[in-house]
Design an enzyme around this catalytic site. Structure first.
Site, PDB file in Angstrom:
ATOM      1  N   GLU A  67       0.806  -1.216   0.000  1.00 56.49           N
ATOM      2  CA  GLU A  67       0.000   0.000   0.000  1.00 56.49           C
ATOM      3  C   GLU A  67       0.841   1.269   0.000  1.00 56.49           C
ATOM      4  OE1 GLU A  67      -2.827  -0.526   3.147  1.00 56.49           O
ATOM      5  OE2 GLU A  67      -3.914  -2.062   2.035  1.00 56.49           O
ATOM      6  N   LYS A  97     -15.723  -1.371   2.042  1.00 56.01           N
ATOM      7  CA  LYS A  97     -14.998  -1.876   0.872  1.00 56.01           C
ATOM      8  C   LYS A  97     -16.008  -2.412  -0.134  1.00 56.01           C
ATOM      9  CE  LYS A  97     -10.727  -3.154   3.310  1.00 56.01           C
ATOM     10  NZ  LYS A  97      -9.921  -4.285   3.853  1.00 56.01           N
TER      11      LYS A  97
END
Length: 433
Positions: free
Chosen positions: A209, A343
């Protein structure tokens, strides 16, 4: 002008070099929506199914040709002729056609790609930005806010090849007045952290990330290095910048012993002991948000954790709630956590995602729109955060273009909306914690 005339699916590559699904939805009049879906590394057991081929001769079994075939075959056949403006109708058609509770027939990756592409095509046909179309779908037309970012600066756990157990260490630039300023502050701290790591003889390679992924002896050492970087960047920790962590504790949990293992530190905790350990960290450092502080099935433990920490900080459910209306409602009834990570690919359609956001907000839970560790250049989550006034966004660090694509989209949106989309900063966290 909004009638669907063509639906195309294809296999593309995500930020980890794994295949994922991209979809195009074409409308009468030449309008096109293009969307690609992400993929997670640490996933909740009750997430909608991400359909993979399992053919070891292609992409080590991670191909998505079955999901792509579903897009090009039955999904396309069912949607052609329908109006893309009716998002809920489109999503219901796909859900019914799939016929399973977890979207395992076609794969949530196939259904979500088409769901988002449909929304984008409809926005294009109306001549408006995606965030504006989402706000209309959400029943909150022309109500926008810019999200407070959780900026990941050190990666651990499943997101990095190092010995740090906690998966994410993040900063929140709470003193910023705009998303533009928040991103600048985040970038400055990110660069100063590189200097601090190098000065201590550590490498500055990054994880999935975009955060740095050094080897460190303890979680407190990580937090101390971040503290030093914040101070050297000229900011006050606890005033200008606060901290957030994602424990991803389901990955730390040993079901054989019912214990939580911090292998990097050689520590073992019971459920209650791990909460007490986290409580100590919040007293030593200005951590105002903890995500997945226990195993997803440890609901008794979460009740204790919420009792101990819930009135002081934001307790975020990711694997705990998996963007599921049903599971979230159960958590609300039991008084577990006070925030939910959103999400899109955990549930599989835009309509269902927005419904979960509404349930959370109505219950007084904060909402955080999130990326996944395997990402693409798709920027939908930036528009979703603004269009639903979610309040917070989690989309990685200040490196890797798959992460920066979302930050840059937020910069564009803020420029377009100006004062119509306030940046509320710390208030977005404090409202429920």
């Amino acid at each position: 002008m909004s009638k669907i005339v063509k639906v195309i699916g294809r296999e593309i590559i995500d930020s980890r070099g794994n295949p994922t699904v991209e979809a195009e939805v074409h409308l009468h009049g030449g309008f096109i929506g293009l969307a690609a879906v992400p993929s997670g590394a640490s996933t909740g057991s009750f997430e909608a199914l991400e359909l993979r081929d399992g053919d070891k001769s292609r992409f080590l079994g991670k191909g998505v040709t079955k999901a792509v075939s579903a897009v090009n075959g039955p999904i396309a056949e069912a949607l052609i002729g329908n109006n893309a403006k009716y998002q809920e109708c489109i999503d219901k058609i796909m859900i019914k056609l799939d016929g399973t509770e977890n979207k395992s027939q076609f794969g949530a990756n196939a259904i979500l790609a088409v769901s988002i592409a449909t929304a984008k095509s409809a926005a294009a046909s109306k001549g408006i930005p995606l965030y504006e179309h989402i706000a209309e779908l959400n029943g909150t037309a022309f109500q926008f806010s810019m999200p407070l970012p959780m900026i990941n600066i050190i990666n651990g756990g499943k997101h990095a090849d190092n010995n740090i157990d906690i998966q994410e260490f993040m900063i929140q630039p709470v003193s910023a007045k705009t998303i533009k300023e928040a991103i600048r502050i985040g970038a400055e701290v990110f660069h100063y952290l590189a200097k601090v790591l190098k000065a201590n003889g550590m490498h500055t390679t990054v994880g999935d990330e975009g955060g740095y992924a050094p080897n460190l002896d303890s979680n407190t050492e990580v937090l101390d290095l971040i503290t030093e970087a914040v101070e050297k960047a000229g900011y006050i920790l606890g005033k200008d910048i606060t901290l957030a962590i994602d424990c991803a504790a389901s990955e730390l949990f040993d079901p054989l012993t019912n214990k939580y293992l911090l292998k990097g530190e050689g520590k073992i905790f019971t459920s209650q002991e791990f909460t007490d350990y986290l409580n100590i960290l919040t007293k030593k450092y200005p951590i105002i948000s903890i995500e997945d502080g226990l195993n997803e099935s440890d609901w008794d433990g979460f009740m204790y954790q919420t009792k101990v920490l819930g009135n002081k900080i934001q307790l975020v459910g990711d694997d705990l709630f998996v963007t599921s209306a049903k599971i979230l409602q159960q958590g609300i009834e039991k008084g577990i956590a006070n925030s939910i990570l959103i999400k899109l690919n955990q549930i599989g359609t835009l309509t269902e995602t927005m419904a979960v956001i509404k349930i959370a907000k109505n219950a007084g839970y904060t909402t955080i729109i999130s990326h996944r560790s395997g990402e693409t250049e798709d920027t939908t989550i930036a528009d979703l955060a603004v269009g639903t006034s979610a309040g917070q966004i989690k989309t990685g660090s200040m490196s890797r273009s798959d992460r920066l694509a979302k930050y840059n989209q937020l910069l564009r949106i803020e420029e377009q909306l100006g004062k119509k989309a306030p940046f509320n900063g710390l208030k977005e966290v404090q409202s429920q914690a």
